[in-house]
Design an enzyme around this catalytic site. Structure first.
Site, PDB file in Angstrom:
ATOM      1  N   CYS A 150      14.120  -3.057  13.528  1.00 53.09           N
ATOM      2  CA  CYS A 150      13.998  -1.864  12.625  1.00 53.09           C
ATOM      3  C   CYS A 150      15.178  -1.194  12.253  1.00 53.09           C
ATOM      4  CB  CYS A 150      13.030  -0.998  13.098  1.00 53.09           C
ATOM      5  SG  CYS A 150      13.224  -0.648  15.011  1.00 53.09           S
ATOM      6  N   HIS A 243      14.382   5.894  10.758  1.00 58.06           N
ATOM      7  CA  HIS A 243      15.707   5.593  11.449  1.00 58.06           C
ATOM      8  C   HIS A 243      16.813   5.919  10.083  1.00 58.06           C
ATOM      9  CE1 HIS A 243      13.555   3.893  14.770  1.00 58.06           C
ATOM     10  NE2 HIS A 243      13.953   2.609  14.660  1.00 58.06           N
TER      11      HIS A 243
HETATM   12  P1  NAP Z   1       3.355  -1.135  21.526  1.00 55.63           P
HETATM   13  O1  NAP Z   1       3.050   0.181  20.861  1.00 55.63           O
HETATM   14  O2  NAP Z   1       3.737  -1.073  22.965  1.00 55.63           O
HETATM   15  O3  NAP Z   1       2.153  -2.147  21.360  1.00 55.63           O
HETATM   16  C1  NAP Z   1       2.098  -3.302  21.955  1.00 55.63           C
HETATM   17  C2  NAP Z   1       0.910  -4.122  21.704  1.00 55.63           C
HETATM   18  O4  NAP Z   1       1.058  -5.522  22.278  1.00 55.63           O
HETATM   19  C3  NAP Z   1      -0.331  -3.553  22.003  1.00 55.63           C
HETATM   20  O5  NAP Z   1      -1.291  -4.061  21.074  1.00 55.63           O
HETATM   21  C4  NAP Z   1      -0.745  -4.258  23.371  1.00 55.63           C
HETATM   22  O6  NAP Z   1      -1.961  -4.295  23.660  1.00 55.63           O
HETATM   23  C5  NAP Z   1      -0.118  -5.651  23.176  1.00 55.63           C
HETATM   24  N1  NAP Z   1       0.278  -6.502  24.379  1.00 55.63           N
HETATM   25  C6  NAP Z   1       1.191  -5.830  25.279  1.00 55.63           C
HETATM   26  N2  NAP Z   1       1.306  -6.956  26.165  1.00 55.63           N
HETATM   27  C7  NAP Z   1       0.374  -7.889  25.892  1.00 55.63           C
HETATM   28  C8  NAP Z   1       0.092  -9.098  26.510  1.00 55.63           C
HETATM   29  N3  NAP Z   1       0.754  -9.423  27.755  1.00 55.63           N
HETATM   30  N4  NAP Z   1      -0.959  -9.753  25.910  1.00 55.63           N
HETATM   31  C9  NAP Z   1      -1.271  -9.578  24.713  1.00 55.63           C
HETATM   32  N5  NAP Z   1      -1.093  -8.455  24.132  1.00 55.63           N
HETATM   33  C10 NAP Z   1      -0.199  -7.595  24.736  1.00 55.63           C
HETATM   34  O7  NAP Z   1       4.567  -1.804  20.682  1.00 55.63           O
HETATM   35  P2  NAP Z   1       5.055  -1.612  19.258  1.00 55.63           P
HETATM   36  O8  NAP Z   1       6.087  -0.498  18.937  1.00 55.63           O
HETATM   37  O9  NAP Z   1       3.924  -1.673  18.447  1.00 55.63           O
HETATM   38  O10 NAP Z   1       5.872  -3.030  19.079  1.00 55.63           O
HETATM   39  C11 NAP Z   1       5.493  -4.186  18.815  1.00 55.63           C
HETATM   40  C12 NAP Z   1       6.506  -5.355  18.772  1.00 55.63           C
HETATM   41  O11 NAP Z   1       7.181  -4.841  17.345  1.00 55.63           O
HETATM   42  C13 NAP Z   1       7.630  -5.232  19.694  1.00 55.63           C
HETATM   43  O12 NAP Z   1       8.366  -6.337  19.642  1.00 55.63           O
HETATM   44  C14 NAP Z   1       8.555  -4.233  18.987  1.00 55.63           C
HETATM   45  O13 NAP Z   1      10.013  -4.381  19.355  1.00 55.63           O
HETATM   46  C15 NAP Z   1       8.883  -4.560  17.575  1.00 55.63           C
HETATM   47  N6  NAP Z   1       8.969  -3.486  16.422  1.00 55.63           N
HETATM   48  C16 NAP Z   1       8.593  -2.219  16.787  1.00 55.63           C
HETATM   49  C17 NAP Z   1       8.958  -1.217  15.767  1.00 55.63           C
HETATM   50  C18 NAP Z   1       8.462   0.330  15.914  1.00 55.63           C
HETATM   51  O14 NAP Z   1       9.055   1.072  15.133  1.00 55.63           O
HETATM   52  N7  NAP Z   1       7.681   0.541  16.741  1.00 55.63           N
HETATM   53  C19 NAP Z   1       9.884  -1.571  14.756  1.00 55.63           C
HETATM   54  C20 NAP Z   1      10.153  -2.900  14.569  1.00 55.63           C
HETATM   55  C21 NAP Z   1       9.689  -3.851  15.536  1.00 55.63           C
HETATM   56  P3  NAP Z   1      -2.786  -3.163  24.779  1.00 55.63           P
HETATM   57  O15 NAP Z   1      -2.895  -2.150  23.715  1.00 55.63           O
HETATM   58  O16 NAP Z   1      -3.993  -3.882  24.799  1.00 55.63           O
HETATM   59  O17 NAP Z   1      -1.716  -3.032  25.912  1.00 55.63           O
END
Ligand code: NAP
Length: 351
Positions: A150, A243
């Site tokens: 991001c 950001h």
């Molecule tokens: P998050 O809020 O922690 O959400 C993670 C998701 O993955 C939840 O739906 C969770 O499900 C699921 N999950 C976790 N462990 C799992 C497993 N073992 N098996 C299946 N599902 C699983 O994270 P996020 O911020 O959305 O980020 C997701 C990805 O996008 C990451 O790789 C992050 O680096 C990337 N990203 C994030 C942003 C940002 O601004 N936030 C920007 C760019 C990229 P449960 O709810 O059931 O735990």
């Protein structure tokens, strides 16, 4: 489009997963038909499983949908948007590509793999050609495409048009990254309120490597990274979304301020020409007010899909310095992935 393309979301309950659901509601080409998350959520309705954090309500059809385990099943649609953390993604995303799905991933797990395209449609839409070198694609048409980190995405959107015209040689960038970038619940409030955290694990390395791959060129099924020296300093600040980055750059050719600004303002690509539904009309907006861009005021420009640049001025060390802002969960995550999905559709990879 009379028959919309069904899509699935893996990691549907998280920060980025929720943005997918919000942005795909009413999408003219895609319709959410399948949701998955961890075993903690599987079997629950989406409304029960997700701690919904967005200002628009959960679409009713989605609220009632049952969340599944993160594995392909008989109902899994061909197009999968993945929003898993990198450890889970490493294991789970290949299962979907193996099963013949087109996986559009947000995680860092495969971004730097030589046969996986890392794509910003406005910058390097032609890198999707790498898909044809993937073993899944050769076997059954499954494949994987990723969108960048991001903080890399805002920087690269600002650099790409300048790199084409003036050749960017060196970049120094310091980021001020929003807390939503760490997912939910993310950084504890007692750590971030009234504070700056000068460390985000692996973020600087990701920004440096991904920017060079994005600005690189593809030939004969290989991406040659851009020959560009980049030094990143990444900081977490108490901002909800958006950001902000302070950038200094050295150019290979002499450029005047008005030429640089015109290059940003005129920057368009086929994502705009083809009118891809999520493509912003203007990918890079130059904001002339002396104290802009600011996350609260500018992160939603171009429906959260534009990079907003400002404060172009001479740099005493390199040639020029400026500020760039982009929305981390829209342009930096879900919106970027949806735009990649639209690009893949336009290029015929979903046929
Ligand atoms: P998050 O809020 O922690 O959400 C993670 C998701 O993955 C939840 O739906 C969770 O499900 C699921 N999950 C976790 N462990 C799992 C497993 N073992 N098996 C299946 N599902 C699983 O994270 P996020 O911020 O959305 O980020 C997701 C990805 O996008 C990451 O790789 C992050 O680096 C990337 N990203 C994030 C942003 C940002 O601004 N936030 C920007 C760019 C990229 P449960 O709810 O059931 O735990």
């Amino acid at each position: 489009m009379p028959n919309k393309i069904p899509v699935g979301i893996v990691g549907a309950t998280g920060t980025v997963g929720q943005r997918f659901i919000q942005l795909l509601e009413g999408h003219p080409w895609f319709e959410v038909s399948w949701l998955a998350a961890s075993d903690r959520s599987a079997g629950k309705s989406y409304a029960e499983a997700a701690t919904w954090r967005l200002a628009t309500p959960i679409p009713q059809r989605v609220a009632d949908t049952q969340v599944r385990s993160a594995a392909p099943d008989k109902d899994t649609p061909r197009l999968i948007f993945a929003a898993l953390d990198a450890t889970a993604a490493k294991e789970i995303e290949p299962l979907f590509a193996e099963a013949g799905c087109a996986v559009v991933s947000n995680s860092s797990a495969f971004r730097m793999a030589p046969d996986v395209p890392l794509v910003i449609p406005e910058v390097n839409g032609d890198h999707t050609e790498l898909i044809k070198t993937q073993s899944w694609y050769k076997k059954n048409g499954g494949f994987m495409v990723t969108n960048p980190n991001c903080s890399a995405i805002g920087l690269v959107m600002a650099l790409a048009p300048l790199h084409r015209r003036f050749r960017v040689e060196k970049v120094f960038v310091a980021t001020m990254q929003a807390v939503s970038g760490a997912g939910y619940p993310g950084v504890p409030s007692l750590d971030i309120v009234g504070n700056v955290i000068p460390y985000i694990a692996n973020e600087e390395q990701k920004m440096e490597a991904e920017s060079c791959k994005l600005l690189g060129t593809i030939s004969d099924g290989t991406v040659a990274p851009a020959d560009l020296k980049l030094s990143a300093h990444c900081n977490r600040v108490a901002v909800e979304d958006g950001h902000t980055e302070s950038v200094s750059m050295k150019l290979g050719k002499v450029a005047h301020a008005e030429e640089i600004i015109a290059t940003w303002e005129e920057f368009r690509c086929f994502a705009q020409k083809l009118n891809l539904p999520t493509a912003p009309e203007q990918p890079v907006i130059y904001e002339r007010a002396a104290d802009r861009p600011q996350p609260r005021l500018d992160r939603d420009r171009g429906r959260g899909m534009s990079a907003v640049v400002g404060r172009l001025r001479p740099c005493n060390i390199f040639d020029w310095k400026f500020t760039v802002l982009s929305h981390n969960t829209i342009r930096g995550a879900a919106g970027a992935a949806i735009l990649n999905g639209e690009l893949l559709k336009a290029q015929g990879y979903l046929d």
